[in-house]
Design an enzyme around this catalytic site. Structure first.
Site, PDB file in Angstrom:
ATOM      1  N   MET A   1     -39.969  81.267 -53.398  1.00 30.77           N
ATOM      2  CA  MET A   1     -40.324  82.719 -53.834  1.00 30.77           C
ATOM      3  C   MET A   1     -41.777  83.281 -53.128  1.00 30.77           C
ATOM      4  SD  MET A   1     -39.378  82.498 -57.820  1.00 30.77           S
ATOM      5  CE  MET A   1     -39.603  84.127 -58.116  1.00 30.77           C
ATOM      6  N   GLY A   2     -42.305  82.401 -52.759  1.00 29.05           N
ATOM      7  CA  GLY A   2     -43.560  82.731 -52.021  1.00 29.05           C
ATOM      8  C   GLY A   2     -44.567  81.452 -51.655  1.00 29.05           C
ATOM      9  N   ALA A   3     -45.642  81.813 -51.116  1.00 29.85           N
ATOM     10  CA  ALA A   3     -46.585  80.521 -50.477  1.00 29.85           C
ATOM     11  C   ALA A   3     -47.893  80.444 -51.365  1.00 29.85           C
ATOM     12  CB  ALA A   3     -46.791  80.948 -49.262  1.00 29.85           C
ATOM     13  N   VAL A   4     -48.463  79.270 -51.323  1.00 33.28           N
ATOM     14  CA  VAL A   4     -49.696  79.114 -51.838  1.00 33.28           C
ATOM     15  C   VAL A   4     -50.701  78.728 -50.729  1.00 33.28           C
ATOM     16  CG1 VAL A   4     -50.879  77.664 -53.595  1.00 33.28           C
ATOM     17  CG2 VAL A   4     -48.616  78.145 -53.892  1.00 33.28           C
ATOM     18  N   LYS A  19     -51.594  82.074 -54.858  1.00 34.37           N
ATOM     19  CA  LYS A  19     -50.334  82.189 -55.054  1.00 34.37           C
ATOM     20  C   LYS A  19     -49.910  83.665 -54.561  1.00 34.37           C
ATOM     21  CE  LYS A  19     -47.759  80.348 -58.226  1.00 34.37           C
ATOM     22  NZ  LYS A  19     -47.258  79.692 -59.417  1.00 34.37           N
ATOM     23  N   ASP A 114     -41.428  75.720 -70.684  1.00 28.82           N
ATOM     24  CA  ASP A 114     -40.916  75.032 -69.741  1.00 28.82           C
ATOM     25  C   ASP A 114     -41.971  73.869 -69.176  1.00 28.82           C
ATOM     26  OD1 ASP A 114     -39.235  74.756 -67.281  1.00 28.82           O
ATOM     27  OD2 ASP A 114     -40.368  75.949 -65.846  1.00 28.82           O
TER      28      ASP A 114
END
Length: 574
Positions: A1-4, A19, A114
Site C-alpha cells: 500500500m505504500g513505502a516506509v 510511512k 489486530d
C-alpha cells in the site's frame, strides 16, 4: 500500500520512520481514514509500549504520510521464525509488557483489534527486565470506542483483523466488540509463542473463523510437553469463547503474568475454563526457576531470561476439531470428578482402573466399584429443545454449546449429534454470509463474490444472499458495459481488453458484455516478447484481417482487478 522511509530531522538530527501511502490510494478516503486512524489512536495513548507518532498529513504530491518513532530491533514474528517457539517465562515477560501497554490503550477507549506477532516490536531497553521492551504497532483498524461521533471509527458490520488471531465476536462481525476481544487475541499470541503454532488453523479463512467460534483450543502442554499447568490455565482462560470468562482487563492479565513470573499463582478463574484444565488432578503451580521481573517491577538489574527452546515440529494443515471430540473430553472430565469425590475412604479404591490387582485382606469384602451414573434423559431432551430453538434463531454458537452439553451427557445421542454437525456447517456459512454482506455494503464486488462462493449451496444463507448477489451481478455487468463503451469511443482498445479480462474473472457475463463492444482502434500484443500492432477494421494498413477479437494483456502489465489495492492482480481483503 505504500513505502516506509528512514528520515532525519534537519535541525535536531533525530531519526524517524516515515510511512507514505501510494498517491493513487491517498485519494481513497476510506483507506486514508484507516491510515490516519493509526496516528490518531497512537497519539491518544501515553505509554512507552506504544510507538510514538510525531506528525501526519499530506505531502505536496497528495500522498498521505505518518512520521513515527524509528525503532531498532525486531518484530516478534521474526524471532518466532528464528527460534520456532519461546520459553514460557520469556513469552510471559513479553506478554506482560504488551498487556500493560494495552491496558493504557483500553483506558483511553481504544481497542486494537489486530494484535499479532507482526504488530509487536522488540527494542533494546536496559531500563526494563530482560533488557528489551515490547512496543505495540499498527492501530490502523483500531476502534475508538469512547468517541461515538468519531469519523475514524470503522464500519461495525465489517469483519476486520487477522483470522488466526481474531476473537469469536470479531469473527461474527458483531457490532459491539469490546476490550476483551484484544485479550482473546493475546491468548492466540501467547499460544503461538509457547507452542510454535496458532491454536486454530485451516485451509481457508472460513474454516479458521468457524474454529474460533465453536471449537475448543488444544491444551498447550498436550502439544508441547513441559509447558507448566499454570500457563495452560492462563492461555485457556484468554481463549474462552465468552468474553465474560476471560480476564476482566488487560491490567488484570498483566498482574497474572507477573504472579507466575514471580513464583505465585493465578487469580481465581471464572466459568468452566479452570475445570477443563484442573480435572486431570494438576494444580496451577508457578513456573519453576529464578523469578523474572518485567516492566511493572521497575527493576533494571534483573538478569535476562533464557530466550529459546527447540524449534517446533513442522506445521501441519488441519481441519476443524469435531464437536464430538469436545463432548468426549467433557465426559472424561466428568468421570474424573466423580471418581475423585469418594477418595476419602481408604486405599481399597485407589487401585481401581489402574490395571493392577489390589490385595484384599483375609475376611474383608472386595471393594465395590463406583456405580455408573444413569443418563439424564430429561436434561438431554431440554438441551436438544433449546438447541433447536437457537438454530431457528441462527444462534449457532448457542447451538454448539447446547449440543455439546447434551453430548457430554450422552455421546451417542443422535439428535444432539445432528445439531452439532449442522452448527458446524452453518457457522462457516454464517461467517461467509457476514463477509458477503459487509463486502456488499462497502461496494467491494470482488470480496462479495468470493464470500458468496464460500457459502454452501444447500445453506439457508445461500438463499438469503442470492437476491443481493443477482443485483450485484447486474449492476457490475451494466457498469462494465458502460466503461467498455467509453474506452471504445476513445479507441483505447488495449484498455478495453484489459477491462474485459478483469471483469470476466468476477462475472463471466460481465467480460462477455465488454467484449461485445466493438473497438476500432489499434491493439498492441506481445507474443513471445515481440511487440506487434494489430490495426482495427477500416484503418487500411497491415495484412491482417482487422479482427476485433480481444488480444491477451501483456504479462508485464497485469489487468487491474477491482478490489486490488497493491497491484498484484489479486483482490485484497479489507
Amino acid at each position: 500500500m505504500g513505502a516506509v522511509y528512514l528520515a532525519e530531522h534537519t535541525l535536531l538530527g533525530r531519526r524517524a520512520a516515515v510511512k507514505v501511502l501510494q498517491p493513487n490510494l491517498s485519494s481513497n478516503q476510506d483507506i486514508v481514514q484507516r491510515f490516519f486512524n493509526e496516528a490518531r489512536a497512537a497519539t491518544a495513548i501515553a505509554d512507552p509500549g506504544i510507538v510514538q507518532i510525531f506528525d501526519f498529513g499530506y505531502h505536496t504530491d497528495g500522498s498521505a504520510y505518518i512520521v513515527m518513532e524509528f525503532l531498532e530491533g525486531e518484530p516478534l514474528d521474526a524471532r518466532l521464525k528464528r527460534h520456532g517457539r519461546l520459553a514460557p517465562d520469556e513469552a510471559l515477560r513479553i506478554l506482560r509488557q504488551v498487556a500493560s501497554s494495552l491496558h493504557a490503550a483500553h483506558g483511553r477507549g481504544i481497542i486494537h483489534r489486530d494484535l499479532k506477532p507482526e504488530n509487536i516490536f522488540l527494542v533494546a531497553d536496559r531500563e526494563v527486565a530482560g533488557g528489551e521492551r515490547a512496543k505495540i504497532l499498527d492501530f490502523g483498524i483500531a476502534k475508538l470506542s469512547n468517541n461515538a461521533d468519531s469519523k475514524v471509527k470503522t464500519h461495525t458490520a465489517a469483519i476486520m483483523g487477522t483470522p488466526m488471531y481474531m476473537s469469536p465476536e470479531q469473527c461474527r462481525g458483531a457490532g459491539h466488540v469490546d476490550h476483551r476481544s484484544d485479550l482473546y487475541s493475546l491468548g492466540c499470541v501467547l499460544y503461538h509463542l509457547v507452542v510454535g503454532r496458532v491454536p486454530f488453523d485451516g485451509e481457508g479463512i472460513g474454516e479458521i473463523i468457524a474454529a474460533h467460534m465453536m471449537s475448543a483450543p488444544p491444551v498447550p502442554s498436550q502439544q508441547v510437553p513441559g509447558i507448566p499447568p499454570a500457563v495452560d490455565t492462563l492461555i485457556l482462560r484468554l481463549l474462552a469463547k465468552r468474553p465474560e470468562e476471560r480476564f476482566a482487563t488487560a491490567g488484570e492479565l498483566a498482574e497474572a503474568c507477573g504472579a507466575l513470573l514471580g513464583g505465585g499463582t493465578l487469580p481465581p478463574t471464572v466459568g468452566p475454563v479452570a475445570a477443563t484444565v484442573m480435572a486431570s488432578g494438576t494444580s496451577p503451580g508457578a513456573i519453576t526457576g529464578a523469578p523474572s521481573l518485567t516492566t511493572l517491577s521497575g527493576s533494571a538489574t534483573a538478569a535476562p531470561v533464557a530466550s529459546t527452546v527447540a524449534p517446533a515440529a513442522p506445521k501441519k494443515r488441519g481441519g476443524l476439531i469435531a464437536v464430538g471430540a469436545i463432548a468426549a473430553v467433557g465426559a472424561a472430565i466428568a468421570g474424573v470428578v466423580l471418581l475423585g469425590g469418594g477418595g476419602g475412604g481408604g486405599g481399597g479404591g485407589a487401585g481401581a482402573g489402574t490395571g493392577t490387582a489390589a490385595a484384599v485382606p483375609n475376611g474383608s469384602a472386595a471393594p465395590t466399584p463406583p456405580p455408573t451414573p444413569a443418563v439424564d434423559t430429561a436434561a438431554i431432551a431440554k438441551l436438544v429443545t433449546e438447541a433447536r430453538a437457537a438454530a431457528d434463531a441462527d444462534k449457532w454458537a448457542d447451538v454448539t454449546r447446547l449440543a455439546g452439553e447434551a453430548l457430554a451427557l450422552d455421546p451417542q445421542h443422535a439428535d444432539a449429534r445432528a445439531l452439532a454437525d449442522t452448527a458446524k456447517r452453518e457457522t462457516q456459512n454464517q461467517a461467509a454470509f457476514a463477509q458477503f454482506t459487509a463486502a456488499v455494503d462497502r461496494k467491494d464486488t470482488v470480496g462479495a463474490v468470493g464470500a458468496y462462493e464460500q457459502i454452501a449451496a444447500a445453506s439457508i444463507y445461500k438463499a438469503r444472499a442470492s437476491a443481493a448477489y443477482d443485483a450485484l451481478r447486474l449492476d457490475y455487468v451494466a457498469s462494465t458495459r458502460d466503461q467498455a463503451k467509453k474506452l471504445a469511443k476513445a479507441k483505447k482498445c488495449d484498455d478495453l481488453d484489459s477491462l474485459a479480462s478483469a471483469a470476466e474473472r468476477v462475472f463471466p457475463d460481465a467480460g462477455t458484455a465488454a467484449r461485445e463492444i466493438e473497438c476500432k482502434g489499434a491493439r498492441t500484443h506481445k507474443p513471445g516478447g515481440t511487440t506487434v500492432a494489430t490495426p482495427g477494421p477500416g484503418t487500411g494498413s497491415g495484412s491482417g484481417s482487422g479482427s476485433t477479437q480481444p488480444e491477451v494483456k501483456p504479462a508485464d502489465t497485469p489487468a487491474k482487478v477491482p478490489g486490488d489495492i497493491d497491484g498484484d492482480g489479486i483482490p485484497d481483503v479489507r
